[in-house]
Write a protein that holds these residues in place. Structure first.
Motif: not given
Length: 150
Positions: A27-51
């Motif tokens: 999602c982060a790769e495809d989003l245009r809005d930089p703030q949305l990209k940042s948010t999705m990248n953080q959510r990805s890292r959170d999921c990696a931590t949970a795993a």
């Protein structure tokens, strides 16, 4: 619930978390809005931590932790990619698909919490479930905001 069943439940959640990690990253790769990209990248890292936390739990129980995403999530991502090629990628559509992925994660954690998990495992799963629910609600709010702008 015996150890083998608990490990199976945890491995399902690891798969769900890995799905989230990869899904948010795409999602982060495809989003245009930089703030949305940042948010999705953080959510990805959170999921990696949970795993990683769940994988450690499985190892501590003597099991072999899952390391990959699910086939259904891989198929969903391919469908999203195909649909995007045909219809174009706008932030609202991307966030809509991201929310669908989070719907699946919420269901997976709810299903796990219906099981008779050992207390120390339940504490981790409940805490992670709260994070998954927050992710879902945040993605939904971001999608609704994107919809209102368009």
């Amino acid at each position: 619930m015996d150890t083998k069943e608990t490990i199976s439940v945890l491995n399902d959640l690891i798969e769900t978390s890995k799905d989230g990690e990869k899904g948010f990253l795409e999602c982060a790769e495809d989003l245009r809005d930089p703030q949305l990209k940042s948010t999705m990248n953080q959510r990805s890292r959170d999921c990696a931590t949970a795993a990683a936390e769940l994988q450690q739990l499985v190892r501590s129980m003597g099991g072999d932790p899952e390391t990959s995403t699910s086939l259904s999530a891989d198929m969903h991502r391919r469908w999203v990619d195909l649909k995007a090629m045909i219809t174009g990628k706008d932030d609202e559509a991307i966030l809509n698909e991201c929310e669908r992925g989070e719907d699946v994660a919420v269901k997976s954690y709810r299903k796990a919490l219906e099981k008779d998990l050992p207390a120390e495992v339940r504490i981790v799963v409940e805490r992670q479930y709260q994070g998954v629910q927050r992710n879902h609600d945040q993605v939904k709010a971001l999608r609704d905001a994107a919809r209102a702008r368009s």
